[in-house]
Design a protein around this motif. Structure first.
Motif, PDB file in Angstrom:
ATOM      1  N   SER A   1     -69.232  18.756 -15.417  1.00 50.20           N
ATOM      2  CA  SER A   1     -70.368  19.964 -14.964  1.00 50.20           C
ATOM      3  C   SER A   1     -71.656  19.428 -15.492  1.00 50.20           C
ATOM      4  CB  SER A   1     -70.150  21.310 -15.069  1.00 50.20           C
ATOM      5  OG  SER A   1     -68.911  21.631 -14.539  1.00 50.20           O
TER       6      SER A   1
ATOM      7  N   THR B   1     -60.395  22.439 -20.316  1.00 46.69           N
ATOM      8  CA  THR B   1     -61.744  23.295 -20.033  1.00 46.69           C
ATOM      9  C   THR B   1     -63.008  22.743 -20.531  1.00 46.69           C
ATOM     10  OG1 THR B   1     -60.598  25.408 -20.287  1.00 46.69           O
ATOM     11  CG2 THR B   1     -62.751  25.571 -20.704  1.00 46.69           C
ATOM     12  N   THR B   2     -62.907  21.811 -21.571  1.00 47.92           N
ATOM     13  CA  THR B   2     -64.032  21.170 -21.971  1.00 47.92           C
ATOM     14  C   THR B   2     -64.292  20.069 -21.397  1.00 47.92           C
ATOM     15  OG1 THR B   2     -63.234  21.834 -24.186  1.00 47.92           O
ATOM     16  CG2 THR B   2     -64.846  19.834 -24.098  1.00 47.92           C
TER      17      THR B   2
ATOM     18  N   ASN C   1     -66.232  21.388 -18.115  1.00 48.13           N
ATOM     19  CA  ASN C   1     -67.706  21.554 -18.530  1.00 48.13           C
ATOM     20  C   ASN C   1     -68.376  20.565 -18.898  1.00 48.13           C
ATOM     21  OD1 ASN C   1     -67.023  24.416 -18.676  1.00 48.13           O
ATOM     22  ND2 ASN C   1     -66.718  24.439 -20.929  1.00 48.13           N
TER      23      ASN C   1
END
Length: 200
Positions: free
Chosen positions: A141, A134-135, A138
């Protein structure tokens, strides 16, 4: 990084070389199967291939880890298979046999608990990869947004420039009406000058 075909073949060879019994069930075989599933999920996890985990891939050599788990499970299975039923407590001459049987039970229980802990540690590592994924998502992005910031700034400057151009064009448009009126006035004036010369 997923297991290569060579690593898979090596695992299969090591696994079959242990001469597992024909029965498919049993805690030892289930522990090995769970370990194989966990390792397969870890090596296919999106976070596992990230360069920050290079050191982890070196330390967590899954081919060797699975071989060690399979070998320990096989030793446990052999110990249990080679331990006869507990001797009766009838005579004192069987005290040593009874003590040995009990020792084998304690060792087998501890060995099984150790195997379960080993697989549980792999499973906990797998769980820890999910927030990393998930990190990383992110981070990717944010990095793309940070590097694309100049494009956004350029577009924003273009928007401001367009607004200024609209105002300027609108102001000039109003000026065109004034110029037209001035030209029409000149035409009328000149026209008025031409009239008397014609009569003369």
């Amino acid at each position: 990084m997923q297991l290569t075909a060579g690593q898979r073949a090596e695992l299969r060879q090591a696994h079959t070389a242990l001469h597992w019994p024909l029965r498919e069930e049993g805690p030892e075989i289930r522990i090995v199967a769970v370990a194989e599933d966990v390792v397969a999920r870890v090596v296919s996890h999106p976070a596992w291939a990230h360069p920050l985990l290079n050191g982890h891939r070196t330390v967590l050599g899954f081919t060797i880890e699975l071989q060690m788990i399979a070998a320990a499970a096989h030793d446990l299975l052999r110990l249990r298979a080679n331990t006869p039923p507990a001797p009766d407590n009838g005579t004192g001459s069987l005290a040593r046999a009874r003590a040995e049987w009990e020792r084998r039970q304690v060792v087998a229980a501890k060995a099984e608990a150790g195997l379960i802990d080993r697989v549980a540690a792999l499973r906990a590592y797998e769980d820890a990869l999910t927030p990393i994924a998930t990190t990383l998502h992110n981070l990717r992005s944010i990095s793309e947004m940070a590097t694309g910031g100049a494009d956004v700034d350029r577009l924003y400057a273009g928007i401001v420039g367009a607004e200024y151009a609209v105002e300027q064009t609108s102001a000039l448009r109003n000026g065109v009406d004034d110029i037209r009126a001035a030209l029409e006035a000149q035409v009328a004036y000149l026209d008025s000058l031409i009239g008397p010369h014609r009569n003369a």
